[in-house]
Scaffold this active site. Structure first.
Site, PDB file in Angstrom:
ATOM      1  N   LYS A 194       2.800  23.621 -16.256  1.00 31.43           N
ATOM      2  CA  LYS A 194       3.475  22.740 -17.120  1.00 31.43           C
ATOM      3  C   LYS A 194       5.041  22.388 -16.814  1.00 31.43           C
ATOM      4  O   LYS A 194       5.817  23.072 -16.992  1.00 31.43           O
ATOM      5  CB  LYS A 194       3.695  23.120 -18.602  1.00 31.43           C
ATOM      6  CG  LYS A 194       3.787  22.232 -19.733  1.00 31.43           C
ATOM      7  CD  LYS A 194       4.471  22.478 -20.690  1.00 31.43           C
ATOM      8  CE  LYS A 194       5.895  22.497 -20.745  1.00 31.43           C
ATOM      9  NZ  LYS A 194       6.470  21.104 -20.673  1.00 31.43           N
ATOM     10  N   GLY A 197      14.280  27.956 -18.153  1.00 33.48           N
ATOM     11  CA  GLY A 197      14.564  27.072 -18.913  1.00 33.48           C
ATOM     12  C   GLY A 197      15.885  27.627 -19.843  1.00 33.48           C
ATOM     13  O   GLY A 197      16.616  28.572 -19.573  1.00 33.48           O
ATOM     14  N   SER A 198      15.886  27.214 -21.104  1.00 33.55           N
ATOM     15  CA  SER A 198      17.000  27.606 -21.881  1.00 33.55           C
ATOM     16  C   SER A 198      16.759  29.033 -22.472  1.00 33.55           C
ATOM     17  O   SER A 198      15.727  29.299 -22.759  1.00 33.55           O
ATOM     18  CB  SER A 198      17.092  26.591 -23.019  1.00 33.55           C
ATOM     19  OG  SER A 198      16.035  26.533 -23.804  1.00 33.55           O
ATOM     20  N   GLY A 211      13.212  30.665 -23.841  1.00 35.46           N
ATOM     21  CA  GLY A 211      12.852  31.906 -23.360  1.00 35.46           C
ATOM     22  C   GLY A 211      12.651  32.855 -24.214  1.00 35.46           C
ATOM     23  O   GLY A 211      11.504  33.688 -23.899  1.00 35.46           O
ATOM     24  N   GLU A 257      13.878  33.175 -16.422  1.00 35.39           N
ATOM     25  CA  GLU A 257      15.117  32.849 -15.961  1.00 35.39           C
ATOM     26  C   GLU A 257      15.945  31.803 -16.925  1.00 35.39           C
ATOM     27  O   GLU A 257      15.234  30.540 -17.162  1.00 35.39           O
ATOM     28  CB  GLU A 257      14.982  31.869 -14.483  1.00 35.39           C
ATOM     29  CG  GLU A 257      14.558  32.962 -13.421  1.00 35.39           C
ATOM     30  CD  GLU A 257      15.888  34.149 -13.356  1.00 35.39           C
ATOM     31  OE1 GLU A 257      16.993  33.941 -13.754  1.00 35.39           O
ATOM     32  OE2 GLU A 257      15.118  35.407 -12.727  1.00 35.39           O
ATOM     33  N   CYS A 269      21.837  26.057 -13.078  1.00 33.80           N
ATOM     34  CA  CYS A 269      22.079  27.340 -13.761  1.00 33.80           C
ATOM     35  C   CYS A 269      23.223  28.103 -13.197  1.00 33.80           C
ATOM     36  O   CYS A 269      23.690  29.024 -13.864  1.00 33.80           O
ATOM     37  CB  CYS A 269      20.755  28.029 -13.821  1.00 33.80           C
ATOM     38  SG  CYS A 269      19.968  28.087 -12.332  1.00 33.80           S
ATOM     39  N   GLN A 297      20.740  15.081 -22.988  1.00 30.76           N
ATOM     40  CA  GLN A 297      21.984  15.788 -22.412  1.00 30.76           C
ATOM     41  C   GLN A 297      23.377  15.468 -22.409  1.00 30.76           C
ATOM     42  O   GLN A 297      24.288  15.973 -22.551  1.00 30.76           O
ATOM     43  CB  GLN A 297      21.604  16.220 -21.224  1.00 30.76           C
ATOM     44  CG  GLN A 297      22.214  17.293 -20.209  1.00 30.76           C
ATOM     45  CD  GLN A 297      22.344  18.524 -20.841  1.00 30.76           C
ATOM     46  OE1 GLN A 297      21.281  19.211 -21.203  1.00 30.76           O
ATOM     47  NE2 GLN A 297      23.495  19.224 -21.045  1.00 30.76           N
ATOM     48  N   GLU A 318      26.702  27.771 -22.935  1.00 35.14           N
ATOM     49  CA  GLU A 318      26.393  27.108 -21.904  1.00 35.14           C
ATOM     50  C   GLU A 318      26.207  25.465 -22.246  1.00 35.14           C
ATOM     51  O   GLU A 318      25.652  25.031 -23.163  1.00 35.14           O
ATOM     52  CB  GLU A 318      24.743  27.189 -21.330  1.00 35.14           C
ATOM     53  CG  GLU A 318      24.500  26.771 -20.159  1.00 35.14           C
ATOM     54  CD  GLU A 318      22.955  26.936 -19.522  1.00 35.14           C
ATOM     55  OE1 GLU A 318      22.244  26.632 -20.488  1.00 35.14           O
ATOM     56  OE2 GLU A 318      22.882  27.319 -18.430  1.00 35.14           O
TER      57      GLU A 318
END
Ligand SMILES: NC(=O)c1ccc[n+]([C@@H]2O[C@H](COP(=O)([O-])OP(=O)(O)OC[C@H]3O[C@@H](n4cnc5c(N)ncnc54)[C@H](O)[C@@H]3O)[C@@H](O)[C@H]2O)c1
Ligand SMILES: O=S(=O)(O)c1ccc(CO)cc1
Length: 479
Positions: free
Chosen positions: A170, A223-224, A228, A245, A279, A326, A381
């Site tokens: 996905k 992802g974020s 996660g 990650e 990242c 974003q 972040e």
């Protein structure tokens, strides 16, 4: 229309997603299928059914398919790079580089399929032999973010297939084009039906199915942090393996003895290239007193030369931000930094149009100075081209500031001192450490991953990938 791939058949979704170009929002790239939860379940069933045969496929079969995928990606590097730059907004050279990375990853894992590991160990009991082997997990759910639309899928799908697993993939909603092109290449390379499935769609329905379905043996997610944590909360209680990650707030330390050109080059590269949407980007630059003012002045001079423009135009240094959401987040943090009392030394303005008048999500890279460790711009972040500079009295304070973060993905230092470089490599609380190099810019054949809030579970990449995509079996035989 670009359909989903379920059980070897291109399958229309329940609606379509219009993929547009962040460099020119009038440019429509194409329509992509959006799968329903039911279709996601069909993909899981197809992968589950395909697993027994694929898990017994020969190393030669897996090598041939993965190598062919790598070859086709290389042959179409320019075209796929153009598509990637058009849908994600990184510059064309960066996008072509990412496509090259994806090809290299497929070829690396084609080789890994031919090198299955195993050990024969004598038992402590007489006449007993022990074999230690690795077996595939089963069906893997692969969930990816938008910032590396082909490299991150490649570095999860290639090892999953190389070690004999089936996949339901996905991709992120906003970059379906590169994912679809990769699925098309995998399909035509000769994978048996159901071994690899593509289900484009929303995280909250398609993605959620992959977290909850008992037949998914492992989920590899990038992802974020928030998502996660959701992945872990759904998978760990049901015993599925997870590899997460997530975010970063990577520090880059500049010491008095640094080569100024090296320090500025590395800080600009890791802070602003790929529009700061990596990242591994360094968003906190920690500079010792003796070089601070010269470093800031040189950064600002360098930033003035950066061309913010259409990602696919020759000479562009910084492409647009990926989308309006974003961009709004980046601007919000720039406002927060100013309210917190940081000095906006350069940039930070949204540019509604590029040099040719095309509407897009452009943002002039921003540099904050006179920041303090507790400011939100130093703790959270942002994931955009926004860098803050922190002053440090000396190396010891710089190291403490570098480690003062809930994240731990990458950490960098610019210094000509062997003593400080050696100490930093040992004491930086991060999964990856760079000396006189940008924090972003990793090889594809060695482990990738972080510590603390950045990562959870086994490392990705290189031979270390086997740790997630296989399970160890210890077999005892009485002779
Ligand atoms: N550490 C790394 O290796 C690395 C690499 C690249 C990006 N990132 C991180 O990715 C983030 C940016 O990517 P993003 O905005 O696409 O992240 P995100 O968490 O919003 O989405 C990532 C993926 O998760 C899916 N998803 C969302 N909700 C879900 C749910 N409930 N169940 C299952 N799947 C769900 C999304 O659809 C998408 O495919 C940043 O935080 C960045 O640091 C980390
Ligand atoms: O640090 S980078 O080399 O830019 C890099 C490349 C790919 C990925 C995928 O997660 C992350 C970082």
């Amino acid at each position: 229309m670009h359909a989903n791939l379920i059980a070897g058949t291109w399958t229309e979704g329940v609606r379509t997603y219009q993929n547009t170009n962040p460099s020119d929002t009038r440019d429509v790239i194409g329509d992509y299928a959006v799968a329903s939860r039911e279709q996601a379940l069909e993909a899981v069933s197809a992968a589950h059914a395909a697993f027994p045969a694929w898990s017994l496929s020969t190393p030669q079969q897996r090598f041939d398919i993965l190598d062919a995928v790598g070859n086709e990606i290389i042959a179409r590097k320019a075209e796929l790079g153009d598509l990637l730059a058009r849908e994600e907004g990184k510059t064309l050279p960066e996008a072509i580089g990412e496509v090259g990375r994806a090809a290299a990853i497929f070829k690396f894992f084609a080789g890994e399929a031919l090198r299955p590991g195993g050990e024969l160990i004598p038992s402590v009991r007489p006449g007993v032999g022990i074999e230690i082997t690795r077996e595939p997990l089963g069906t893997i759910g692969i969930i990816t973010p938008w910032n590396f639309p082909i490299a991150i899928p490649a570095w999860k799908i290639a090892p999953a297939l190389a070690y004999g697993n089936c996949v339901v993939f996905k991709p992120a909603e906003v970059v379906p084009g590169s994912a679809w092109a990769l699925a098309d290449i995998l399909h035509r390379a000769g994978l048996p039906a159901g071994v690899f499935n593509l289900v484009m769609g929303r995280g909250s329905d398609v993605g959620q199915v992959l977290l909850e379905d008992e037949r998914i043996a492992g989920v590899s997610f990038t992802g974020s942090v928030g998502t996660g944590q959701r992945v872990a909360a759904a998978c760990v209680p049901r015993g599925a393996k997870v590899q997460l990650e997530m975010g970063g707030k990577n520090p880059f330390v500049v010491l008095d003895d640094a080569d100024l050109a090296v320090a500025v080059g590395a800080a600009v590269n890791s802070g602003f290239f790929s529009t700061g949407q990596r990242c591994t980007a360094s968003s906190r630059v920690i500079v010792t007193e003796g070089i601070h003012d010269r470093f800031v002045a040189a950064m600002v001079e360098k930033m003035k030369t950066l061309k913010v423009d259409d990602a696919r135009k020759a000479g562009t240094d910084i492409g647009p931000v990926v989308d309006d959401r974003q961009l709004a987040q980046d601007l919000e943090y720039i406002g927060i930094g100013q309210q917190e009392g940081a000095k906006l030394a350069y940039g930070g303005e949204a540019l509604e149009k590029n040099a040719d008048g095309a509407p897009g999500f452009y943002l002039r890279p921003a540099l904050f100075t006179e920041t303090t460790p507790g400011m939100r711009i130093n703790r959270e972040e942002i994931f955009g081209p926004v860098v803050s500079v922190l002053r440090a009295k000396n190396y010891e304070e710089a190291l403490a500031l570098a480690n003062d973060t809930p994240f731990g993905l990458a950490s960098g230092i610019a210094t000509t001192s062997l003593k400080h470089a050696t100490h930093f490599k040992r004491h930086a609380q991060a999964g990856m450490v760079m000396v006189n190099l940008p924090t972003a810019g990793v090889d594809y054949h060695v482990p990738f991953g972080g510590r603390k809030g950045s990562s959870y579970g086994p490392r990705e990449q290189g031979r270390y990938a086997a740790e997630f995509y296989t399970t160890v079996k210890t077999a005892y035989t009485q002779a």
